[in-house]
Enzyme design. Structure first.
Site, PDB file in Angstrom:
ATOM      1  N   SER A 120      93.155  56.706  32.552  1.00  0.00           N
ATOM      2  CA  SER A 120      91.767  57.304  32.642  1.00  0.00           C
ATOM      3  C   SER A 120      90.967  57.014  33.797  1.00  0.00           C
ATOM      4  O   SER A 120      90.353  57.947  34.443  1.00  0.00           O
ATOM      5  CB  SER A 120      90.857  56.864  31.425  1.00  0.00           C
ATOM      6  OG  SER A 120      90.763  55.706  31.510  1.00  0.00           O
ATOM      7  N   ASP A 164      89.124  48.593  36.527  1.00  0.00           N
ATOM      8  CA  ASP A 164      90.111  49.458  36.530  1.00  0.00           C
ATOM      9  C   ASP A 164      89.970  50.429  37.759  1.00  0.00           C
ATOM     10  O   ASP A 164      90.995  50.835  38.497  1.00  0.00           O
ATOM     11  CB  ASP A 164      90.322  50.537  35.242  1.00  0.00           C
ATOM     12  CG  ASP A 164      90.626  49.267  34.053  1.00  0.00           C
ATOM     13  OD1 ASP A 164      91.011  48.349  34.218  1.00  0.00           O
ATOM     14  OD2 ASP A 164      90.458  49.918  32.883  1.00  0.00           O
TER      15      ASP A 164
END
Length: 372
Positions: A120, A164
């Site tokens: 994602s 991330d």
């Protein structure tokens, strides 16, 4: 390149460019990012590739080679499912006043499914990187990462930290990314395992116990509540752990113990890397896993078995990586023990009647970039 062929097929023209953003694996520093702490991830060789051409209107036309039917989104707030990660980036950039109109995009991903390697974040970062170039926004890599994080927090509704997206945007080949999540200061740390006769194996359990079901948000809330009780801005500010723990109880006490000790483990691991003592970092990986299992309570049976059987098979250390409740574990393994570790983990899964996990080596790869 199949993403270009698919773009031609979908839209009848050539894309203006093709970009790639990698997934990430976190070496150490788990659930510390939203506590203003330290992390040490690196970008992996797998990720998301996007062929993109801007549009004059505000529509976003999307096709994923993994997700079936194409999607057209004219009102960003009406996007559903995986498309929200894409249009969320458009929404953030427009909200910030950037002159971003629409685009046609074809997305292709090769991040292993269910591995918890941040597909994602890679999707958000690749879209941000493409729009930054196509619309001449002049954003830095960190600004792209922050826009991607904001899309996930405020548009998708997942309260993730910055790790991330930063790893995907700023990663460098052969290096891990040390990051202070408060100052956003980063430093690339050489991480060449082959030179030391080592490999970092990813053990993809293939299971995913839903992360967005509130468990992640609850852990974050525990941490914020603990910081409030202790009178600090974030748990990274706790300097007297014993004193702090004496003032807390229950979940807040456990979460605090994990975050404070995990920050110290990140610093210790960097110290070992800088000293060239790469083989010695295994003990820190083991300690991190036990803390995530017992204090932060985000592991699961599949992750615990992966870690325990890897160590039993001869790994120098192992831990779950990522948000938890499934996904992957990592194991630091000497070249001559790789097969023994694979066999040990596969056998342990078979004995429990579980599907065999996928096991593959990961090396630090380059961050988001234009390919074509």
């Amino acid at each position: 390149m199949r993403v270009i062929e698919a773009f031609r097929e979908s839209f009848g023209v050539e894309p203006q460019g093709v970009w790639h953003a990698p997934g990430r694996v976190n070496l150490i520093g788990e659930h510390t990012d939203y506590n203003d702490g330290y992390v040490l991830p690196f970008a992996v060789p797998w990720g998301i590739t996007a062929a993109v051409t801007p549009r004059e209107d505000g529509a976003v036309r999307l096709r994923s080679l993994q997700a079936g039917e194409p999607v057209t989104v004219e009102n960003l707030n009406q996007a559903e499912g995986w498309a929200r990660y894409v249009v969320g980036v458009f929404w953030v950039l427009r909200e910030a006043g950037h002159p971003v109109r629409g685009a046609d995009l074809v997305i292709d991903g090769d991040v292993p499914q269910g591995a918890g390697l941040s597909s994602s974040a890679a999707l958000e970062v690749v879209v941000g990187t493409a729009l930054n170039e196509l619309y001449g926004l002049g954003l830095t890599k960190m600004e792209i990462a922050l826009a991607a994080q904001k899309a996930e927090n405020d548009f998708v509704g997942m309260p993730c930290g910055i790790m991330d997206q930063a790893a995907s945007a700023l990663g460098e080949e052969g290096k891990a990314l040390f990051m202070d999540c408060r100052s956003l200061g980063t430093r690339n740390i050489p991480f060449d395992l082959a030179q030391h006769g080592l490999q970092l194996l990813i053990i993809n359990t293939g299971v995913h116990h839903e992360l967005a079901d509130g468990q992640y948000a609850r852990r974050r809330q525990d941490c914020e509540n603990a910081a409030k009780h202790l009178g600090v801005a974030a748990l990274r500010d706790v300097t007297d752990l014993a004193g702090a723990l004496s003032r807390l109880s229950g979940d807040e006490r456990k979460r605090t113990q994990h975050v404070v000790t995990e920050n110290h483990r990140v610093e210790a691991l960097i110290g070992l890397l800088r000293a060239g003592a790469v083989r010695e970092i295994g003990a820190l990986l083991n300690a991190s896993h036990l803390s995530l299992r017992d204090q932060f309570e985000v592991s699961c049976a599949e992750l615990d078995v992966a870690v325990e059987s890897a160590v039993r098979g001869g790994a120098r250390g192992a831990r779950m990586t990522g948000g938890g409740f499934g996904g992957s574990a990592i194991a630091l393994v000497a070249d001559d023990r790789v097969e023994a570790v694979r066999e040990s983990v596969t056998r342990a899964y078979a004995e429990r009647g579980w599907a065999a996990p996928e096991i593959y080596p990961a090396t630090p790869a380059a961050g988001a970039r234009r390919l074509h």
